[in-house]
Motif scaffolding. Structure first.
Motif, PDB file in Angstrom:
ATOM      1  N   LEU A 231       0.834  -1.207   0.000  1.00  0.00           N
ATOM      2  CA  LEU A 231       0.000   0.000   0.000  1.00  0.00           C
ATOM      3  C   LEU A 231       0.866   1.254   0.000  1.00  0.00           C
ATOM      4  N   TYR A 232       1.911   1.261   0.813  1.00  0.00           N
ATOM      5  CA  TYR A 232       2.800   2.425   0.864  1.00  0.00           C
ATOM      6  C   TYR A 232       3.628   2.545  -0.423  1.00  0.00           C
ATOM      7  N   ILE A 233       3.953   1.414  -1.043  1.00  0.00           N
ATOM      8  CA  ILE A 233       4.657   1.451  -2.333  1.00  0.00           C
ATOM      9  C   ILE A 233       3.787   2.156  -3.369  1.00  0.00           C
ATOM     10  N   GLY A 239       3.087   7.309  -6.145  1.00  0.00           N
ATOM     11  CA  GLY A 239       2.394   8.589  -6.035  1.00  0.00           C
ATOM     12  C   GLY A 239       0.890   8.528  -6.206  1.00  0.00           C
ATOM     13  N   LEU A 240       0.255   7.391  -5.915  1.00  0.00           N
ATOM     14  CA  LEU A 240      -1.187   7.274  -6.060  1.00  0.00           C
ATOM     15  C   LEU A 240      -1.897   7.783  -4.812  1.00  0.00           C
ATOM     16  N   ALA A 245      -5.003   3.795  -4.728  1.00  0.00           N
ATOM     17  CA  ALA A 245      -4.062   2.738  -4.369  1.00  0.00           C
ATOM     18  C   ALA A 245      -4.797   1.472  -3.951  1.00  0.00           C
ATOM     19  N   GLY A 246      -5.909   1.637  -3.226  1.00  0.00           N
ATOM     20  CA  GLY A 246      -6.711   0.481  -2.832  1.00  0.00           C
ATOM     21  C   GLY A 246      -7.266  -0.268  -4.031  1.00  0.00           C
ATOM     22  N   THR A 300       6.182   2.251 -12.111  1.00  0.00           N
ATOM     23  CA  THR A 300       4.891   2.640 -12.682  1.00  0.00           C
ATOM     24  C   THR A 300       3.851   1.567 -12.366  1.00  0.00           C
ATOM     25  N   VAL A 301       2.585   1.924 -12.555  1.00  0.00           N
ATOM     26  CA  VAL A 301       1.512   0.951 -12.342  1.00  0.00           C
ATOM     27  C   VAL A 301       1.625  -0.228 -13.305  1.00  0.00           C
TER      28      VAL A 301
END
Length: 394
Positions: A231-233, A239-240, A245-246, A300-301
């Protein structure tokens, strides 16, 4: 066993990956990384003792329900209740205490559940059984992250869902999957000295057991580094926003679940058919290391999605043979609960160490999450070489 592990690992993943990090961020945003490390490291430390002790006591349990059922009920129901209670914790101290007790009880459910493979499955079917455990782990982990991610702004709902799920799973497992009575099984006189000494397995007398322990230890140390801080990543490395992020975490879990399930079922059956374990562990480690390296170079995502797909295949192959390998190297079939519980310390210690290592790496690098990916890839690679000295398993 697939269904039981779905509910158990949905709770582990949903709480550890999403709900606890969000709870820490809500309670104290400035110190969320350090506080999360305190909570997860403390709970993991106490679970070091849960599975070996429960496994040993379950080996000696004599009831009409069998050896494992009473512990499955106590662990599942108790752990589920405390998971529900966790949402009401007013501060880090209370979160830590409640989650410690919850994890101890959930491990009391997990340990006897793992021992059922040794109890009921013949040697030539253990990798297949291990594969179904792996599938349950994958599906549960994915559902847990998806559900937790969707209720991130109402985390109390998530705690209710996971707590009730484990309770229902524990009761249903015992009622539907009935074991044979253990009342007539012989049992040696209980002596505390011999009981305590029985937890030490000499690496000199049982080197294969020691190498299997070391291999799992290093593998989990690497794998858990990224998972625990996912989650913190997503929020701090990519930067989400929190809600985004969830949602992305849910997508990542779906990706890893699909490839993990395929990898687990395919490699599990291959392992039983070929009668080999080590080559699959080695290949799994190499695949995982390559996948972990992707976000290190491309934060990146899409890179995280690629990471999830590749690591899913590797970890699936690993899960397909891991439990089978562990059962194959046990010193004594009669003490399967205790010995498997002791081997599970190789999972719990890395879980305790990883948050501290990750927090230290972030502190040393000024918050660079790339260091976590580098560390994880290195550990997974190292684990691949620790299975080769095992002689009793091909």
């Amino acid at each position: 066993m697939l269904v039981g592990n779905v509910f158990l690992f949905a709770t582990y993943a949903g709480v550890i990956v999403i709900l606890l990090p969000q709870q820490m961020a809500d309670l104290d945003p400035a110190n969320k990384v350090a506080n999360l490390a305190i909570v997860t490291a403390t709970s993991s430390f106490f679970t070091l003792f849960a599975q070996p002790l429960v496994g040993a006591f379950s080996d000696r349990t004599r009831t009409r329900l069998g050896r494992r059922a009473p512990w499955l009920l106590v662990g599942g129901v108790g752990g589920g209740v405390l998971t529900i209670v966790l949402q009401f914790a007013p501060g880090v101290f209370w979160v830590t205490g409640i989650w410690v007790l919850a994890q101890v009880l959930l491990n009391a459910f997990q340990g006897p559940l793992s021992a059922i493979i040794a109890d009921r499955i013949p040697a030539d079917g253990r990798a297949t059984a291990s594969a179904f455990v792996g599938v349950g782990t994958a599906i549960g982990g994915t559902l847990g992250v998806i559900i937790a991610g969707q209720v991130l702004t109402f985390i109390g709902v998530g705690f209710w869902i996971f707590g009730l799920g484990v309770i229902v799973a524990a009761v249903a497992f015992v009622l539907v999957n009935r074991d044979r009575s253990s009342e007539s099984l012989p049992v040696t006189a209980f002596r505390w000295g011999a009981f305590v000494r029985s937890f030490w397995v000499s690496p000199r007398k049982h080197p294969d057991y020691a190498w299997a322990f070391a291999g799992r230890f290093v593998m989990i140390l690497g794998y858990q580094g990224v998972q625990a801080y996912q989650l913190y990543i997503l929020t701090d490395y990519l930067g989400l926003a929190s809600q985004e992020a969830g949602s992305v975490a849910g997508i990542l879990s779906i990706c890893s679940m699909v490839t993990l399930v395929v990898g687990t079922l395919v490699f599990g059956r291959l392992s039983d058919r070929l009668g080999r374990r080590k080559v699959f562990v080695f290949a799994a480690s190499i695949i995982m290391a390559l996948g972990i390296a992707i976000p290190l170079f491309f934060p990146t995502v899409p890179a995280m999605i690629a990471y999830s797909l590749v690591v899913g295949v590797g970890y699936g192959a690993y899960l397909a043979v891991d439990v089978a390998l562990m059962v194959d190297v046990l010193p004594s079939a009669g003490d399967a609960g205790k010995d498997l519980g002791t081997l599970n310390v190789a999972t719990n210690i890395p879980q305790a160490i990883t948050p501290v290592v990750a927090a230290t790496l972030l502190w040393l690098t000024g918050g660079d999450y790339g260091a976590i990916f580098g560390f994880a890839a290195a550990m997974v690679l190292l684990s691949s070489f620790l299975v080769f000295p095992i002689r009793s398993v091909k």
